[in-house]
Design a protein around this motif. Structure first.
Motif, PDB file in Angstrom:
ATOM      1  N   VAL A  26       0.840  -1.207   0.000  1.00 21.09           N
ATOM      2  CA  VAL A  26       0.000   0.000   0.000  1.00 21.09           C
ATOM      3  C   VAL A  26       0.870   1.252   0.000  1.00 21.09           C
ATOM      4  CG1 VAL A  26      -1.738   1.303   1.288  1.00 21.09           C
ATOM      5  CG2 VAL A  26      -1.911  -1.190   1.121  1.00 21.09           C
ATOM      6  N   ARG A  27       1.934   1.221   0.781  1.00 20.52           N
ATOM      7  CA  ARG A  27       2.841   2.371   0.816  1.00 20.52           C
ATOM      8  C   ARG A  27       3.506   2.570  -0.547  1.00 20.52           C
ATOM      9  NH1 ARG A  27       7.924   3.160   5.043  1.00 20.52           N
ATOM     10  NH2 ARG A  27       8.564   5.231   4.305  1.00 20.52           N
ATOM     11  N   LEU A  28       3.912   1.477  -1.195  1.00 15.76           N
ATOM     12  CA  LEU A  28       4.518   1.571  -2.516  1.00 15.76           C
ATOM     13  C   LEU A  28       3.514   2.114  -3.531  1.00 15.76           C
ATOM     14  CD1 LEU A  28       6.871   0.986  -4.458  1.00 15.76           C
ATOM     15  CD2 LEU A  28       5.970  -1.337  -4.712  1.00 15.76           C
ATOM     16  N   ILE A  29       2.265   1.652  -3.445  1.00 21.52           N
ATOM     17  CA  ILE A  29       1.227   2.137  -4.354  1.00 21.52           C
ATOM     18  C   ILE A  29       0.983   3.627  -4.146  1.00 21.52           C
ATOM     19  CG2 ILE A  29      -1.244   1.981  -4.875  1.00 21.52           C
ATOM     20  CD1 ILE A  29      -1.030  -1.025  -4.359  1.00 21.52           C
ATOM     21  N   ASP A  30       0.887   4.052  -2.894  1.00 23.93           N
ATOM     22  CA  ASP A  30       0.656   5.469  -2.611  1.00 23.93           C
ATOM     23  C   ASP A  30       1.794   6.327  -3.160  1.00 23.93           C
ATOM     24  OD1 ASP A  30      -1.735   4.992  -1.392  1.00 23.93           O
ATOM     25  OD2 ASP A  30      -0.916   4.947   0.639  1.00 23.93           O
ATOM     26  N   LYS A  31       3.017   5.830  -3.026  1.00 20.28           N
ATOM     27  CA  LYS A  31       4.163   6.560  -3.567  1.00 20.28           C
ATOM     28  C   LYS A  31       4.052   6.677  -5.083  1.00 20.28           C
ATOM     29  CE  LYS A  31       9.228   6.527  -3.619  1.00 20.28           C
ATOM     30  NZ  LYS A  31      10.453   5.797  -3.169  1.00 20.28           N
ATOM     31  N   TYR A  32       3.691   5.574  -5.720  1.00 15.67           N
ATOM     32  CA  TYR A  32       3.542   5.584  -7.185  1.00 15.67           C
ATOM     33  C   TYR A  32       2.398   6.503  -7.604  1.00 15.67           C
ATOM     34  CZ  TYR A  32       2.740   3.939 -11.946  1.00 15.67           C
ATOM     35  OH  TYR A  32       2.563   3.875 -13.296  1.00 15.67           O
ATOM     36  N   ALA A 133      -4.672   2.529  -8.807  1.00 15.11           N
ATOM     37  CA  ALA A 133      -5.607   2.836  -7.724  1.00 15.11           C
ATOM     38  C   ALA A 133      -6.484   1.627  -7.408  1.00 15.11           C
ATOM     39  CB  ALA A 133      -6.472   4.043  -8.100  1.00 15.11           C
ATOM     40  N   SER A 134      -6.893   0.898  -8.458  1.00 18.02           N
ATOM     41  CA  SER A 134      -7.680  -0.305  -8.231  1.00 18.02           C
ATOM     42  C   SER A 134      -6.846  -1.370  -7.516  1.00 18.02           C
ATOM     43  CB  SER A 134      -8.215  -0.858  -9.561  1.00 18.02           C
ATOM     44  OG  SER A 134      -7.155  -1.348 -10.365  1.00 18.02           O
ATOM     45  N   LYS A 135      -5.558  -1.456  -7.826  1.00 16.69           N
ATOM     46  CA  LYS A 135      -4.676  -2.382  -7.112  1.00 16.69           C
ATOM     47  C   LYS A 135      -4.574  -1.994  -5.638  1.00 16.69           C
ATOM     48  CE  LYS A 135      -1.698  -3.803 -10.974  1.00 16.69           C
ATOM     49  NZ  LYS A 135      -1.903  -5.261 -10.843  1.00 16.69           N
ATOM     50  N   ARG A 136      -4.578  -0.694  -5.380  1.00 21.19           N
ATOM     51  CA  ARG A 136      -4.519  -0.234  -3.992  1.00 21.19           C
ATOM     52  C   ARG A 136      -5.726  -0.758  -3.228  1.00 21.19           C
ATOM     53  NH1 ARG A 136      -6.004   3.648  -0.293  1.00 21.19           N
ATOM     54  NH2 ARG A 136      -4.282   4.530   0.944  1.00 21.19           N
ATOM     55  N   SER A 137      -6.928  -0.631  -3.825  1.00 19.66           N
ATOM     56  CA  SER A 137      -8.136  -1.129  -3.177  1.00 19.66           C
ATOM     57  C   SER A 137      -8.035  -2.631  -2.945  1.00 19.66           C
ATOM     58  CB  SER A 137      -9.362  -0.801  -4.031  1.00 19.66           C
ATOM     59  OG  SER A 137      -9.500   0.592  -4.214  1.00 19.66           O
ATOM     60  N   TYR A 138      -7.492  -3.341  -3.943  1.00 22.02           N
ATOM     61  CA  TYR A 138      -7.360  -4.796  -3.819  1.00 22.02           C
ATOM     62  C   TYR A 138      -6.400  -5.167  -2.681  1.00 22.02           C
ATOM     63  CZ  TYR A 138      -5.320  -9.360  -4.759  1.00 22.02           C
ATOM     64  OH  TYR A 138      -4.819 -10.626  -4.625  1.00 22.02           O
ATOM     65  N   TYR A 139      -5.246  -4.493  -2.633  1.00 22.74           N
ATOM     66  CA  TYR A 139      -4.271  -4.835  -1.608  1.00 22.74           C
ATOM     67  C   TYR A 139      -4.744  -4.428  -0.218  1.00 22.74           C
ATOM     68  CZ  TYR A 139      -0.621  -6.658  -4.605  1.00 22.74           C
ATOM     69  OH  TYR A 139       0.089  -7.458  -5.465  1.00 22.74           O
ATOM     70  N   LEU A 143      -4.979  -7.083   2.638  1.00 19.58           N
ATOM     71  CA  LEU A 143      -4.350  -6.907   3.947  1.00 19.58           C
ATOM     72  C   LEU A 143      -5.379  -6.977   5.073  1.00 19.58           C
ATOM     73  CD1 LEU A 143      -1.819  -4.040   3.117  1.00 19.58           C
ATOM     74  CD2 LEU A 143      -1.275  -6.423   3.626  1.00 19.58           C
ATOM     75  N   GLU A 144      -6.570  -6.437   4.821  1.00 20.77           N
ATOM     76  CA  GLU A 144      -7.630  -6.508   5.830  1.00 20.77           C
ATOM     77  C   GLU A 144      -8.048  -7.958   6.058  1.00 20.77           C
ATOM     78  OE1 GLU A 144     -10.529  -5.172   8.609  1.00 20.77           O
ATOM     79  OE2 GLU A 144      -8.634  -4.390   7.817  1.00 20.77           O
ATOM     80  N   SER A 145      -8.147  -8.729   4.971  1.00 25.02           N
ATOM     81  CA  SER A 145      -8.464 -10.151   5.106  1.00 25.02           C
ATOM     82  C   SER A 145      -7.395 -10.873   5.925  1.00 25.02           C
ATOM     83  CB  SER A 145      -8.587 -10.799   3.715  1.00 25.02           C
ATOM     84  OG  SER A 145      -9.641 -10.217   2.977  1.00 25.02           O
TER      85      SER A 145
END
Length: 229
Positions: A26-32, A133-139, A143-145
């Motif tokens: 998630v941190r990597l996605i946010d950076k991207y 952004a969709s990958k962020r939602s998926y990850y 992670l919540e799961s």
């Protein structure tokens, strides 16, 4: 395949590999996404500048084309009036405006090509942004799961050392108690059954003794003449 698209495919593939190997996706996605959002803003600003510049070029070549036509008409009018020198001057300026119009038209056409390419790149940036952004939602969901699964595992481990562990012993004790109660019931039934047998035996012996006594009395009475044989 264009160089831009191939470069984009390589970039996305590299990012996906980094994403799968990242301990904090998630941190990597946010950076991207932050980087991609900045590129989108820069591209949009550049696109507006290119559009404004192209509009200026179009105005330049159209103005030159209009002046070219006007000077040509003035040259015709001068010739009709017999003013050859004036017609020459008008035609000379007409040629200058024609050259100017051609030059600005070329610049305008080049700018349009650049705008089309920039717009395509901007759309690709936005598509990439949406994809990531969709990958962020998926990850985040993934992670919540994982977090919930860990909590369930901890809960199950906690139950394994508490009531759950006491249940087998509890049922063992209950089984022992029920067995004791059953044994006591069987013993009581045996006592009662034996008592009835004793009473029956006592009754039979008493009846036999009574019969013997009755027989003795009858014999005695016969001997005394009170009873006929």
């Amino acid at each position: 395949m264009g160089l831009g698209k191939r470069f984009r495919d390589i970039t996305v593939a590299t990012f996906n590999e980094m994403l799968e190997n990242s301990e904090d996706p998630v941190r990597l996605i946010d950076k991207y996404l932050n980087s991609q959002a900045e590129q989108i803003r820069d591209s949009e600003r550049l696109l507006q500048q290119c559009l404004s510049h192209a509009s200026g070029l179009r105005q330049q070549y159209m103005t030159a084309a209009q002046l070219m036509e006007r000077r040509e008409q003035q040259a015709l009018m001068a010739l009709k009036a017999g003013e050859d020198e004036v017609a020459r001057i008008a035609l000379q300026e007409k040629l200058q405006q024609e050259e100017r119009s051609v030059q600005y038209k070329m610049l305008y056409d080049q700018s349009k090509l650049g705008i089309v390419e920039l717009e395509s790149q901007l759309q690709q940036f936005k598509a990439d942004y949406e994809e990531i952004a969709s990958k962020r939602s998926y990850y985040i969901a993934r992670l919540e799961s994982l977090r919930l699964q860990q909590r369930m595992n901890e809960r199950l481990r906690g139950m394994g050392g508490g009531i759950g562990a006491e249940q087998p012993r509890m049922f063992d004790r209950l089984e022992e108690r029920v067995s004791d109660m059953e044994s006591a019931a069987r013993a009581l039934r045996e006592v009662r059954s034996h008592g009835r047998e004793v009473l029956q035996a006592v009754g039979t012996a008493a009846s036999q003794a009574l019969d013997q006594e009755m027989a003795k009395l009858k014999v005695k009475l016969q001997e005394e003449g009170w009873m006929r044989s």
